[in-house]
Design a protein around this motif. Structure first.
Motif, PDB file in Angstrom:
ATOM      1  N   GLU A 147      18.414 -65.021  39.451  1.00  0.00           N
ATOM      2  CA  GLU A 147      17.317 -65.162  38.500  1.00  0.00           C
ATOM      3  C   GLU A 147      16.580 -63.834  38.338  1.00  0.00           C
ATOM      4  O   GLU A 147      16.155 -63.482  37.225  1.00  0.00           O
ATOM      5  CB  GLU A 147      16.352 -66.248  38.963  1.00  0.00           C
ATOM      6  N   PHE A 148      16.417 -63.094  39.410  1.00  0.00           N
ATOM      7  CA  PHE A 148      15.805 -61.767  39.346  1.00  0.00           C
ATOM      8  C   PHE A 148      16.606 -60.856  38.421  1.00  0.00           C
ATOM      9  O   PHE A 148      16.051 -60.198  37.527  1.00  0.00           O
ATOM     10  CB  PHE A 148      15.727 -61.165  40.754  1.00  0.00           C
ATOM     11  N   MET A 149      17.914 -60.813  38.608  1.00  0.00           N
ATOM     12  CA  MET A 149      18.764 -59.934  37.804  1.00  0.00           C
ATOM     13  C   MET A 149      18.789 -60.370  36.337  1.00  0.00           C
ATOM     14  O   MET A 149      18.764 -59.534  35.426  1.00  0.00           O
ATOM     15  CB  MET A 149      20.180 -59.918  38.376  1.00  0.00           C
ATOM     16  N   ARG A 150      18.829 -61.674  36.094  1.00  0.00           N
ATOM     17  CA  ARG A 150      18.842 -62.178  34.721  1.00  0.00           C
ATOM     18  C   ARG A 150      17.528 -61.849  34.008  1.00  0.00           C
ATOM     19  O   ARG A 150      17.528 -61.417  32.845  1.00  0.00           O
ATOM     20  CB  ARG A 150      19.074 -63.695  34.738  1.00  0.00           C
ATOM     21  N   LYS A 151      16.410 -62.007  34.700  1.00  0.00           N
ATOM     22  CA  LYS A 151      15.105 -61.708  34.115  1.00  0.00           C
ATOM     23  C   LYS A 151      14.999 -60.240  33.723  1.00  0.00           C
ATOM     24  O   LYS A 151      14.522 -59.904  32.623  1.00  0.00           O
ATOM     25  CB  LYS A 151      14.000 -62.067  35.116  1.00  0.00           C
ATOM     26  N   ILE A 152      15.436 -59.353  34.604  1.00  0.00           N
ATOM     27  CA  ILE A 152      15.377 -57.917  34.339  1.00  0.00           C
ATOM     28  C   ILE A 152      16.240 -57.557  33.138  1.00  0.00           C
ATOM     29  O   ILE A 152      15.846 -56.782  32.267  1.00  0.00           O
ATOM     30  CB  ILE A 152      15.842 -57.128  35.585  1.00  0.00           C
ATOM     31  N   GLN A 153      17.427 -58.141  33.074  1.00  0.00           N
ATOM     32  CA  GLN A 153      18.361 -57.814  31.995  1.00  0.00           C
ATOM     33  C   GLN A 153      17.864 -58.307  30.647  1.00  0.00           C
ATOM     34  O   GLN A 153      17.918 -57.578  29.647  1.00  0.00           O
ATOM     35  CB  GLN A 153      19.730 -58.408  32.305  1.00  0.00           C
ATOM     36  N   LEU A 154      17.351 -59.527  30.593  1.00  0.00           N
ATOM     37  CA  LEU A 154      16.877 -60.074  29.323  1.00  0.00           C
ATOM     38  C   LEU A 154      15.632 -59.341  28.839  1.00  0.00           C
ATOM     39  O   LEU A 154      15.454 -59.140  27.634  1.00  0.00           O
ATOM     40  CB  LEU A 154      16.599 -61.567  29.469  1.00  0.00           C
ATOM     41  N   ARG A 155      14.777 -58.920  29.751  1.00  0.00           N
ATOM     42  CA  ARG A 155      13.582 -58.174  29.359  1.00  0.00           C
ATOM     43  C   ARG A 155      13.959 -56.857  28.693  1.00  0.00           C
ATOM     44  O   ARG A 155      13.295 -56.415  27.745  1.00  0.00           O
ATOM     45  CB  ARG A 155      12.700 -57.915  30.581  1.00  0.00           C
ATOM     46  N   ALA A 156      15.035 -56.236  29.151  1.00  0.00           N
ATOM     47  CA  ALA A 156      15.476 -54.967  28.578  1.00  0.00           C
ATOM     48  C   ALA A 156      15.960 -55.119  27.137  1.00  0.00           C
ATOM     49  O   ALA A 156      16.009 -54.145  26.383  1.00  0.00           O
ATOM     50  CB  ALA A 156      16.582 -54.362  29.438  1.00  0.00           C
ATOM     51  N   CYS A 157      16.304 -56.354  26.746  1.00  0.00           N
ATOM     52  CA  CYS A 157      16.820 -56.597  25.397  1.00  0.00           C
ATOM     53  C   CYS A 157      15.712 -56.701  24.343  1.00  0.00           C
ATOM     54  O   CYS A 157      15.979 -56.621  23.152  1.00  0.00           O
ATOM     55  CB  CYS A 157      17.655 -57.871  25.374  1.00  0.00           C
ATOM     56  N   GLY A 158      14.472 -56.909  24.773  1.00  0.00           N
ATOM     57  CA  GLY A 158      13.368 -57.007  23.831  1.00  0.00           C
ATOM     58  C   GLY A 158      13.160 -58.423  23.316  1.00  0.00           C
ATOM     59  O   GLY A 158      13.918 -59.348  23.613  1.00  0.00           O
ATOM     60  N   GLU A 159      12.103 -58.571  22.516  1.00  0.00           N
ATOM     61  CA  GLU A 159      11.710 -59.891  22.030  1.00  0.00           C
ATOM     62  C   GLU A 159      12.607 -60.434  20.925  1.00  0.00           C
ATOM     63  O   GLU A 159      12.545 -61.608  20.598  1.00  0.00           O
ATOM     64  CB  GLU A 159      10.260 -59.839  21.525  1.00  0.00           C
ATOM     65  N   ASP A 160      13.422 -59.579  20.323  1.00  0.00           N
ATOM     66  CA  ASP A 160      14.266 -60.029  19.214  1.00  0.00           C
ATOM     67  C   ASP A 160      15.607 -60.575  19.691  1.00  0.00           C
ATOM     68  O   ASP A 160      16.529 -60.751  18.913  1.00  0.00           O
ATOM     69  CB  ASP A 160      14.503 -58.878  18.228  1.00  0.00           C
TER      70      ASP A 160
END
Length: 243
Positions: A99-112
């Motif tokens: 969950e930590f790794m998934r959260k970090i990765q999705l945040r890097a993608c931005g709100e779009d």
């Protein structure tokens, strides 16, 4: 599993205060930026579940601002910490770490990165399958969806895996196998404009008999190598593990 922290960045939080962010790489591709306190929170969460002997040493907090030398030392210590975590199968498979790794990765993608998109799945024989999927779909979910579209027997899906490839001058070079916690289309988005070194090793499946799986795959109309394409030079490939 190999982790690296390539460099640091000075960013501003929502209140205008500056902080140091660490650029985390996972098996050669950019994964996301992480603050020290996020690494610390991960460590504390793992400590609540795993014995101290199973966890590597975590770099301690400092009361004052770090000098350039101290900042470099912390970056190195955090990188070593993540590399040591990457050697533990139990931790890599834990919901806390994933969950930590998934959260970090999705945040890097931005709100779009929320709207479902149309993705074309190309077979090497020239045929294509179009999928409308949530870009946050996991590796496992994407494998299942592609298998369903190709009518691949469910018992054979585990003999395939998702890989990252780099396309250059019309040629795709296999780079790395995606980890279960990685989001395939997030890897594409965050690495689309970032040079990615070509290398890596193709993995081999250890589940079941490859010989018996080969017979089943050859008898299935969907048992072929698959290339998932979008308008980036970083691609996602689905390959039979005995390729």
């Amino acid at each position: 599993m190999h982790f690296a922290i390539g460099e640091t960045e000075e960013l501003l939080d929502a209140y205008g205060s500056s902080y140091t962010s660490y650029r985390l790489y996972c098996n050669g591709t950019f994964h996301g930026t992480v603050r020290y306190r996020e690494f610390f929170d991960l460590h504390e969460s793992l400590r609540a579940v795993y014995p101290a002997a199973e966890l590597p040493a975590f770099p301690p907090k400092k009361l004052f601002n770090l000098s350039a030398a101290e900042l470099s030392g912390r970056r190195h210590s955090l990188e070593k910490y993540m590399q040591n975590l990457g050697q533990s199968v139990n931790i890599l498979q834990s919901p806390i770490f994933q969950e930590f790794m998934r959260k970090i990765q999705l945040r890097a993608c931005g709100e779009d990165f929320d709207e479902p998109g149309r993705y074309s799945v190309y077979l090497l024989n020239g045929n294509a399958v179009d999928l409308t999927v949530d870009p946050k779909v996991s590796c496992e979910e994407l494998l299942q969806l592609v298998g369903q579209e190709l009518k691949l027997p469910i018992e054979l899906v585990n003999f395939f895996a998702l890989f990252v490839a780099v396309e250059e001058n019309g040629r795709c070079t296999l780079f790395k196998k995606l980890a279960p916690f990685e989001v395939p289309f997030a890897v594409v988005k965050t690495n689309a404009e970032e040079p990615t070194p070509v290398g890596g090793i193709i993995g081999r499946s250890t589940k079941g008999s490859v010989e018996s799986a080969t017979k089943g795959i050859m008898a299935s109309s969907g048992g072929m190598r698959i290339v998932i394409r979008k308008n980036y030079w970083v691609r996602i490939l689905l390959c039979y593990m005995n390729w």
